[in-house]
Write an enzyme that holds these catalytic residues in place. Sequence first.
Site, mmCIF file in Angstrom:
data_model
loop_
_atom_site.group_PDB
_atom_site.id
_atom_site.type_symbol
_atom_site.label_atom_id
_atom_site.label_comp_id
_atom_site.label_asym_id
_atom_site.label_seq_id
_atom_site.Cartn_x
_atom_site.Cartn_y
_atom_site.Cartn_z
ATOM 1 N N HIS A 164 1.250 3.636 8.038
ATOM 2 C CA HIS A 164 0.339 4.666 8.557
ATOM 3 C C HIS A 164 1.188 5.741 9.222
ATOM 4 O O HIS A 164 2.400 5.562 9.393
ATOM 5 C CB HIS A 164 -0.634 4.043 9.578
ATOM 6 C CG HIS A 164 -1.621 3.105 8.954
ATOM 7 N ND1 HIS A 164 -2.698 3.538 8.208
ATOM 8 C CD2 HIS A 164 -1.686 1.755 8.949
ATOM 9 C CE1 HIS A 164 -3.391 2.498 7.775
ATOM 10 N NE2 HIS A 164 -2.793 1.393 8.203
ATOM 11 N N ASP B 284 -8.738 -5.074 -1.771
ATOM 12 C CA ASP B 284 -8.009 -5.255 -0.513
ATOM 13 C C ASP B 284 -8.346 -4.185 0.525
ATOM 14 O O ASP B 284 -8.427 -2.998 0.217
ATOM 15 C CB ASP B 284 -6.497 -5.269 -0.744
ATOM 16 C CG ASP B 284 -5.777 -5.658 0.527
ATOM 17 O OD1 ASP B 284 -6.069 -6.730 1.064
ATOM 18 O OD2 ASP B 284 -4.961 -4.858 1.022
ATOM 19 N N HIS C 297 0.865 -1.190 0.000
ATOM 20 C CA HIS C 297 0.000 0.000 0.000
ATOM 21 C C HIS C 297 0.895 1.231 0.000
ATOM 22 O O HIS C 297 1.654 1.426 0.950
ATOM 23 C CB HIS C 297 -0.880 0.021 1.250
ATOM 24 C CG HIS C 297 -1.802 -1.149 1.359
ATOM 25 N ND1 HIS C 297 -3.117 -1.103 0.948
ATOM 26 C CD2 HIS C 297 -1.608 -2.406 1.813
ATOM 27 C CE1 HIS C 297 -3.694 -2.278 1.160
ATOM 28 N NE2 HIS C 297 -2.796 -3.098 1.682
ATOM 29 N N ASP D 293 2.319 -7.127 2.543
ATOM 30 C CA ASP D 293 1.178 -6.297 2.945
ATOM 31 C C ASP D 293 1.706 -5.031 3.629
ATOM 32 O O ASP D 293 1.176 -4.613 4.663
ATOM 33 C CB ASP D 293 0.184 -7.057 3.828
ATOM 34 C CG ASP D 293 -1.176 -6.365 3.877
ATOM 35 O OD1 ASP D 293 -1.352 -5.315 3.218
ATOM 36 O OD2 ASP D 293 -2.070 -6.861 4.586
HETATM 37 O O1 DOR Z 1 -3.564 -4.458 7.894
HETATM 38 C C1 DOR Z 1 -4.107 -4.088 6.865
HETATM 39 N N1 DOR Z 1 -3.914 -2.856 6.379
HETATM 40 N N2 DOR Z 1 -4.915 -4.921 6.234
HETATM 41 C C2 DOR Z 1 -5.637 -4.539 5.180
HETATM 42 O O2 DOR Z 1 -6.331 -5.354 4.647
HETATM 43 C C3 DOR Z 1 -5.608 -3.151 4.719
HETATM 44 C C4 DOR Z 1 -4.358 -2.502 5.080
HETATM 45 C C5 DOR Z 1 -4.369 -1.018 4.931
HETATM 46 O O3 DOR Z 1 -4.792 -0.520 3.887
HETATM 47 O O4 DOR Z 1 -3.895 -0.338 5.847
HETATM 48 ZN ZN ZN Z 2 -5.916 -7.210 2.894
HETATM 49 ZN ZN ZN Z 3 -3.274 -5.089 2.116
#
Ligand code: DOR
Ligand code: ZN
Ligand code: ZN
Length: 325
Positions: free
Chosen positions: A234, A104, A15, A230
């Site tokens: 943040h 997702d 992401h 993944d």
């Molecule tokens: O931990 C996660 N963060 N799982 C997800 O499915 C989405 C992702 C996010 O976009 O922060």
């Molecule tokens: Zn996910």
């Molecule tokens: Zn994800």
Amino acid sequence: MKIVEIPAFIDMHVHFREPGFEYKETIETGLKSAQKAGYEIVCTMPNTKPVCDNLNTLNYILEKSKGYSCKLYPVCAVTKNLNSEELVDFETLSNAGAKAFSNDGLPILNHSVFYNALKSEKLILSHLEDETKEAIWQIQIFEELTREGFSPRLHFCHISKKSTLEAIKAAKARGLKITCETAPHYFTFTKENVTDTGVFKMNPPLGEESDRLFVIDSVKDGTIDVLSTDHAPHGNEEKLLPYDKSPNGITGLETAFSLTFAQFGLEKTLELMSYNPAKILGAEIKGKNKFDLDKTYTVHGAEFSSKCKVTPYENMILKGVKIDD
Ligand code: DOR
Ligand code: ZN
Ligand code: ZN
């Protein structure tokens, strides 16, 4: 000192938050973090703002990703605005550069929407929420479409539970060509590691020791095809909030190789991080990485190229340092 030259890596699941949440990560900081870690290709999830379900946003992301040594493969949403109602225009987006489709962050719970998404024969990366239950009905739909003569392409994101892996293993034993990934946190930690802040908070959440051990076995026996991170950065302040108030997601790019190598050895790591993702995406790995496999380092999030410096691996001593020519 043990220097090896190995193929570059592919991460099928990151992401990068741009457009919309640039304070968490940008395409630039994300690609720099990936490049530093040895990745040649990263697949970026579409839960940006606006959602990457349209040509404008897709072109914006592609434009911003030009000029870096790590290539960005955009994943577009399966449905408009991730609402699980109206499918996106798969053909137009594929022709413009979308490499796969995923909602997702949110599960697709509508069976007919999921059926039609798979019927497109595009690569669908499925985020599960009630993991085992949803995997079972989605596999059934995959099987149904196969019987009907279609060639659906289904890859399950971040599998974390023993019971889900049992369902996937059984489907593979029936000859179904589905694939799945896990992430380093699911073979490294359990829910016992979770603290009262958001440092260990992600979705799916950390499981039991029996899940962790089954994830390891499932990598070894080939039920799990791919190691994705993944990578879900943040803001540093929001990750340090009390658990309930902190968002889901941890950074993963800059620790993935060492964690995977420590658990599974070099040969398996390359299968998980290079060869299998390349096969699934139909990509060719051109680059090489030089690593000193004996060299150790201590993880300090403050040194990450990612904007998110908070990491559950802080102060861990890991092995395997990339050497830049
Ligand atoms: O931990 C996660 N963060 N799982 C997800 O499915 C989405 C992702 C996010 O976009 O922060
Ligand atoms: Zn996910
Ligand atoms: Zn994800």
